[in-house]
Every structure is written in C-alpha cells, then in structure tokens.
Design a protein around this motif. Structure first.
Motif, PDB file in Angstrom:
ATOM      1  N   ARG A 314       0.827  -1.210   0.000  1.00 28.43           N
ATOM      2  CA  ARG A 314       0.000   0.000   0.000  1.00 28.43           C
ATOM      3  C   ARG A 314       0.873   1.277   0.000  1.00 28.43           C
ATOM      4  O   ARG A 314       0.619   2.215  -0.755  1.00 28.43           O
ATOM      5  CB  ARG A 314      -0.912  -0.025   1.238  1.00 28.43           C
ATOM      6  CG  ARG A 314      -1.972   1.004   1.173  1.00 28.43           C
ATOM      7  CD  ARG A 314      -3.057   0.751   2.226  1.00 28.43           C
ATOM      8  NE  ARG A 314      -3.776   1.976   2.491  1.00 28.43           N
ATOM      9  CZ  ARG A 314      -4.584   2.569   1.643  1.00 28.43           C
ATOM     10  NH1 ARG A 314      -4.791   2.032   0.456  1.00 28.43           N
ATOM     11  NH2 ARG A 314      -5.193   3.692   1.960  1.00 28.43           N
ATOM     12  N   THR A 315       1.922   1.251   0.823  1.00 32.07           N
ATOM     13  CA  THR A 315       2.836   2.408   0.854  1.00 32.07           C
ATOM     14  C   THR A 315       3.532   2.558  -0.496  1.00 32.07           C
ATOM     15  O   THR A 315       3.666   3.671  -1.020  1.00 32.07           O
ATOM     16  CB  THR A 315       3.887   2.222   1.970  1.00 32.07           C
ATOM     17  OG1 THR A 315       3.197   1.903   3.169  1.00 32.07           O
ATOM     18  CG2 THR A 315       4.721   3.449   2.175  1.00 32.07           C
ATOM     19  N   ARG A 318       1.200   4.124  -2.951  1.00 31.56           N
ATOM     20  CA  ARG A 318       1.042   5.578  -2.722  1.00 31.56           C
ATOM     21  C   ARG A 318       2.235   6.328  -3.300  1.00 31.56           C
ATOM     22  O   ARG A 318       2.095   7.340  -3.970  1.00 31.56           O
ATOM     23  CB  ARG A 318       0.948   5.884  -1.220  1.00 31.56           C
ATOM     24  CG  ARG A 318      -0.363   5.490  -0.586  1.00 31.56           C
ATOM     25  CD  ARG A 318      -0.296   5.755   0.910  1.00 31.56           C
ATOM     26  NE  ARG A 318      -0.533   7.141   1.242  1.00 31.56           N
ATOM     27  CZ  ARG A 318      -1.724   7.651   1.504  1.00 31.56           C
ATOM     28  NH1 ARG A 318      -2.791   6.893   1.476  1.00 31.56           N
ATOM     29  NH2 ARG A 318      -1.861   8.916   1.800  1.00 31.56           N
ATOM     30  N   SER A 347      -8.386   0.436  -7.478  1.00 33.83           N
ATOM     31  CA  SER A 347      -7.923   0.646  -6.104  1.00 33.83           C
ATOM     32  C   SER A 347      -8.150   2.095  -5.643  1.00 33.83           C
ATOM     33  O   SER A 347      -7.932   2.413  -4.488  1.00 33.83           O
ATOM     34  CB  SER A 347      -6.441   0.274  -5.981  1.00 33.83           C
ATOM     35  OG  SER A 347      -5.670   1.175  -6.739  1.00 33.83           O
ATOM     36  N   SER A 349     -10.780   5.695  -5.442  1.00 35.29           N
ATOM     37  CA  SER A 349     -12.206   5.998  -5.339  1.00 35.29           C
ATOM     38  C   SER A 349     -12.714   6.513  -6.686  1.00 35.29           C
ATOM     39  O   SER A 349     -12.256   7.547  -7.186  1.00 35.29           O
ATOM     40  CB  SER A 349     -12.430   7.067  -4.257  1.00 35.29           C
ATOM     41  OG  SER A 349     -13.591   7.791  -4.544  1.00 35.29           O
ATOM     42  N   ARG A 352     -14.197  10.036  -6.548  1.00 37.42           N
ATOM     43  CA  ARG A 352     -13.208  11.130  -6.546  1.00 37.42           C
ATOM     44  C   ARG A 352     -12.579  11.314  -7.918  1.00 37.42           C
ATOM     45  O   ARG A 352     -12.335  12.433  -8.360  1.00 37.42           O
ATOM     46  CB  ARG A 352     -12.123  10.866  -5.502  1.00 37.42           C
ATOM     47  CG  ARG A 352     -12.663  11.098  -4.105  1.00 37.42           C
ATOM     48  CD  ARG A 352     -11.559  10.974  -3.088  1.00 37.42           C
ATOM     49  NE  ARG A 352     -12.155  10.686  -1.795  1.00 37.42           N
ATOM     50  CZ  ARG A 352     -11.527  10.128  -0.786  1.00 37.42           C
ATOM     51  NH1 ARG A 352     -10.271   9.785  -0.912  1.00 37.42           N
ATOM     52  NH2 ARG A 352     -12.126   9.911   0.350  1.00 37.42           N
ATOM     53  N   ASP A 384      -3.515  14.776  -2.674  1.00 43.07           N
ATOM     54  CA  ASP A 384      -4.096  14.709  -1.323  1.00 43.07           C
ATOM     55  C   ASP A 384      -5.522  14.183  -1.395  1.00 43.07           C
ATOM     56  O   ASP A 384      -5.943  13.346  -0.604  1.00 43.07           O
ATOM     57  CB  ASP A 384      -4.117  16.102  -0.661  1.00 43.07           C
ATOM     58  CG  ASP A 384      -2.722  16.509  -0.207  1.00 43.07           C
ATOM     59  OD1 ASP A 384      -1.849  15.638  -0.171  1.00 43.07           O
ATOM     60  OD2 ASP A 384      -2.526  17.714   0.070  1.00 43.07           O
ATOM     61  N   TYR A 385      -6.270  14.682  -2.388  1.00 39.54           N
ATOM     62  CA  TYR A 385      -7.676  14.289  -2.492  1.00 39.54           C
ATOM     63  C   TYR A 385      -7.803  12.812  -2.878  1.00 39.54           C
ATOM     64  O   TYR A 385      -8.575  12.052  -2.289  1.00 39.54           O
ATOM     65  CB  TYR A 385      -8.368  15.183  -3.527  1.00 39.54           C
ATOM     66  CG  TYR A 385      -9.863  15.017  -3.530  1.00 39.54           C
ATOM     67  CD1 TYR A 385     -10.606  15.239  -2.368  1.00 39.54           C
ATOM     68  CD2 TYR A 385     -10.542  14.621  -4.678  1.00 39.54           C
ATOM     69  CE1 TYR A 385     -11.983  15.057  -2.362  1.00 39.54           C
ATOM     70  CE2 TYR A 385     -11.911  14.446  -4.679  1.00 39.54           C
ATOM     71  CZ  TYR A 385     -12.627  14.667  -3.527  1.00 39.54           C
ATOM     72  OH  TYR A 385     -13.981  14.473  -3.506  1.00 39.54           O
ATOM     73  N   LEU A 387      -5.711  10.456  -2.332  1.00 43.98           N
ATOM     74  CA  LEU A 387      -5.154   9.523  -1.346  1.00 43.98           C
ATOM     75  C   LEU A 387      -5.781   9.660   0.028  1.00 43.98           C
ATOM     76  O   LEU A 387      -5.431   8.917   0.949  1.00 43.98           O
ATOM     77  CB  LEU A 387      -3.630   9.741  -1.239  1.00 43.98           C
ATOM     78  CG  LEU A 387      -2.839   9.339  -2.495  1.00 43.98           C
ATOM     79  CD1 LEU A 387      -1.392   9.799  -2.405  1.00 43.98           C
ATOM     80  CD2 LEU A 387      -2.893   7.831  -2.707  1.00 43.98           C
ATOM     81  N   LYS A 388      -6.746  10.602   0.165  1.00 42.19           N
ATOM     82  CA  LYS A 388      -7.382  10.819   1.477  1.00 42.19           C
ATOM     83  C   LYS A 388      -8.031   9.516   1.948  1.00 42.19           C
ATOM     84  O   LYS A 388      -8.676   8.825   1.172  1.00 42.19           O
ATOM     85  CB  LYS A 388      -8.450  11.914   1.316  1.00 42.19           C
ATOM     86  CG  LYS A 388      -8.799  12.617   2.591  1.00 42.19           C
ATOM     87  CD  LYS A 388      -9.495  13.940   2.341  1.00 42.19           C
ATOM     88  CE  LYS A 388     -10.860  13.685   1.680  1.00 42.19           C
ATOM     89  NZ  LYS A 388     -11.685  14.873   1.531  1.00 42.19           N
ATOM     90  N   GLU A 389      -7.833   9.201   3.221  1.00 33.99           N
ATOM     91  CA  GLU A 389      -8.413   7.943   3.756  1.00 33.99           C
ATOM     92  C   GLU A 389      -9.926   8.058   3.826  1.00 33.99           C
ATOM     93  O   GLU A 389     -10.473   9.116   4.072  1.00 33.99           O
ATOM     94  CB  GLU A 389      -7.872   7.664   5.157  1.00 33.99           C
ATOM     95  CG  GLU A 389      -6.367   7.368   5.180  1.00 33.99           C
ATOM     96  CD  GLU A 389      -5.969   6.085   4.450  1.00 33.99           C
ATOM     97  OE1 GLU A 389      -6.804   5.162   4.389  1.00 33.99           O
ATOM     98  OE2 GLU A 389      -4.838   6.020   3.942  1.00 33.99           O
TER      99      GLU A 389
END
Ligand SMILES: C[S@@+](CC[C@H](N)C(=O)[O-])C[C@H]1O[C@@H](n2cnc3c(N)ncnc32)[C@H](O)[C@@H]1O
Ligand code: SF4
Length: 389
Positions: A314-315, A318, A347, A349, A352, A384-385, A387-389
């Motif tokens: 996951r890291t 990102r 993977s 959203s 988004r 940022d958007y 990858l936002k949780e």
C-alpha cells in the motif's frame, strides 16, 4: 511485486561536497576545506559492493552522479566507481551515465577526463542567463562561464542538459520569456526548468521569515509555468515531467526510473534507495546525512545506511502514484498491473476520480491515468484528495 531479475536497476551516487552552499539549496551538500579523496573513493566502492550482496538485478540501466557537486569528483574516482559497477552487475549496452556539473571553468576543464571515465550525459547547473540573478542566487559562476561550459559539454558528451531556476523576486514574465528563448536556442535534447522554492532550513527561507520577498506571486508563477509549457512544446522540447523537458527519446532514463517507480539504489551520504531484496521485499533505504559519519560507517561496517524499512504494498502504491502523476504521460495502467498485480483504477475511489475529471484536473482515462495542465498546477491538492483515507 513482480520478479526481481526481470527489472532494471538505476544507481544513484551522491557526492556531498560543494565549493559554497547556495542560499536556496536544501540538498545534502557541505563545504569542506579538504577531502580525503582516497578514503572517499574506497568508501563508494565498498558501499556498492555491499549493495550488490543485498540485491540481485539483471541489468543496470542508468547511473547518476548527483550532489552536491559531483563535477568536483576526481575523474579517477568516477572511473573507479564505474569500473566496479561493471564488475558487480551486468550493465545495459545503452546505459545512461549522467553527472551533474557546475559551470565553473575548473569543472569544465575536467569534462574530457569525465567522458573518458565513461560519463555520457552531463547536466549543467546554469540556473540563470542573467548575471544579477546569478548573484542573487549566490552562484559562483557567471554567464560567460556557463556558455564556455556548455560548449565544452557539447564537445565532450553525446547528451547534455542544463538547469534554470525561474520565478525569483523581480523577474518579469517578459524577462522569463526572453531567457527561455535564449535557453531553447542553446539546448540539446533536454532542459530542467525549476520554479524557485523556499525550502525549510535554507538561508532563503530564513530571509523570507524575516519578511523579505524572494519569489514572485503565485499568479505570476502560474503564468510563468504556463508560458514554459507552451514555449518548450512549440520548440520541440515538451514537458515530460513537471519541471523536465525533452525531445522525444532524450528524456533522462534515470529520472524516469524514479517517476515510473523502478528500483534504484542510492550510494553515498544521505542518498535514498528503493530496491527489492533477495526475498522480493521492497526496501526503502537512506544513508547517514553527515559525510563524516557516512564515511566512518562504511569503513566500519561496509555500508552507511542510517535506516532501512520494508515498504508494504500500500505504501509502495502511494509512492508510485505520487511519482507517476508528475509525468506528463501519467501512469501506464498495464505497467502498474504488472508491477503490483492490481488494477490502479479499481484501487482508487471512482467518485473522486470522476469529480477530478469534471473539474478538468485529470484527463479521460485510457491506457494511462494522468493529470491535465490545470491538474499539474494543483498536483499536491489532487494527490491529497485521491489519497485521502
Ligand atoms: C542537486 S541540485 C544542484 C546540482 C549542482 N550542484 C548545481 O548547483 O548546479 C539540482 C538542481 O536543483 C535545482 N534546485 C535546487 N534547489 C532549488 C530550489 N530551492 N528551487 C528551485 N530549484 C532548485 C537547481 O536548478 C539545481 O541545479
Ligand atoms: S545548488 Fe548545487 S552548488 Fe549550490 S549548494 Fe546545492 S548542490 Fe551545492
């Protein structure tokens, strides 16, 4: 992640010394009255040997001597480093070997020896074609020296690039337009054009904190960025990354390895790496930043790594997204699938992605996921958007 031996390897070699610290620079660079050249040569060789035992790759695709100021390295050290690399790994026939150089006369005088050592691409830190701006940037060279160094680069290396910094206080759009015209008339196949950023812990950021204006307004910086994109594209050197421009096929293969999230090993003080170990785990490494500590650690234990971390998928994904969206062509979805055995779009959203597309910040998704020009101007917010949780 996919098979280790089928992946190419990029090698980064850090030379942490400079003649003088520039006021805007936060790279790991240090001024020293004297350097024990033999000890440094031996240590770079030793750390490369250690890395060769930690990893297994079938081909070195690029080597990059960065800094600091690697054009201050004795050419014998560059030759010795390249010789040991050839002993330790198979090296691709078309390997790209880049060295960053400052355009002072002393360094340009070493170009013949550096080319003989195996360097086949040079990246010159010209920074500005205006002597008063060079003074403001605290540089050791003037424009006349830049032009001599550029001519020497053309004579000695098959490929060359140079860096310019723009959007410093007092620079107008018309001045940047003029500088760009001049730069494009002198360029080979590649140019790096950076907006001046105020990095924490630099002399410039301290001056800015005291109220000095050192950069242009955000609006003018955006206009300068758009001008840069249009002008370079019209001249056949379109952006292939936020700040990097190249004719087709002249892109820096080494930097592409970072942006395409390929494996790289970082040798030297403060150098970063991302590579697969023998068990196929993705390792993040960073060397000790202090040159003296790094040297001592290599002498005592064979490497100067300050930290190594195993990166989970996951890291890694990102990081790959952060790097990949910097490229104009964006992220190749089938390469992503091969690397991570996962579909990138699934993977993320979808809501988004659709919102960002409606706002014109990401382009229609086909073979690649990429940001538009408007998205590139707001890349951090887009990331940022997403990858936002
Ligand atoms: C490792 S640095 C310098 C390499 C070489 N020592 C030199 O000064 O030319 C690579 C490039 O990053 C750019 N750079 C460094 N700090 C910057 C900053 N704060 N803002 C914009 N560009 C920067 C400069 O153009 C520089 O040439
Ligand atoms: S910009 Fe280059 S020469 Fe200046 S301090 Fe940084 S690495 Fe050294």
């Amino acid at each position: 992640m996919s098979d280790i031996v089928s992946r190419p390897l990029a090698l980064y070699i850090h030379w942490p010394f400079c003649l003088k610290k520039c006021p805007y620079c936060d790279f790991n660079s240090h001024v020293r009255a004297s350097i024990d050249q033999e000890a440094w040569r031996a240590a770079l060789i030793q750390e490369l040997k250690t890395y060769a035992t930690l990893t297994g790759y079938n081909s070195v695709s690029s080597v990059f001597f960065g800094g600091g100021t690697p054009s201050l390295m004795p050419p014998e050290t560059v030759a010795a480093v390249l010789n040991i690399i050839r002993e330790l790994w198979p090296v691709a026939d078309n390997v790209e070997i880049t060295l960053e150089a400052n355009p002072t006369s002393v360094e340009a005088g070493r170009f013949a020896a550096l080319a003989k050592a195996g360097v086949n691409r040079v990246s010159l830190g010209i920074q500005s074609l205006d002597n008063s701006a060079l003074k403001f940037l605290g540089r050791e060279h003037d424009t006349a020296q830049s032009l001599i160094a550029l001519q020497a680069a053309r004579e000695h290396f098959p490929r060359y690039s140079f860096d310019l910094i723009y959007a410093y206080a007092g620079q107008s759009l018309a001045q940047w337009d003029e500088t760009l015209s001049q730069a494009l008339s002198m360029a080979g196949g590649h140019l790096s054009l950076y907006q001046l950023t105020l990095e924490p812990q630099t002399a410039f950021s301290a001056r800015a904190a005291r109220g000095e204006i050192l950069t242009v307004s955000d609006e003018l910086a955006a206009d300068m960025y758009l001008l840069t994109q249009n002008k370079t594209a019209q001249s056949g050197l379109p952006a292939y990354e936020i700040s990097n421009h190249a004719a087709s096929g002249q892109e820096s293969r080494h930097n592409l390895a970072y942006w395409q999230y390929e494996s790289f090993i970082g040798v030297g003080a403060g150098a970063h790496g991302r590579y697969l170990d023998h068990a196929g785990r993705c390792i993040a490494s960073i060397g000790h930043k202090s040159p003296e500590l790094w040297l001592q650690q290599v002498q005592q234990q064979g490497h100067g790594q300050a930290e190594t971390t195993i990166i989970d998928t996951r890291t890694a994904q990102r990081e790959a997204l952060l790097m990949g969206l910097r490229m104009t062509q964006g992220i190749n979805l089938s390469s992503w699938q091969n690397k991570f055995e996962q579909d990138l779009i699934c993977s993320l959203s979808n809501t988004r992605l659709e919102e960002l597309a409606q706002e014109g910040l990401i382009a229609a998704i086909d073979t690649h996921l990429r940001v538009t020009l408007a998205g590139a101007l707001k890349l951090n917010a887009v990331l940022d958007y997403l990858l936002k949780e």
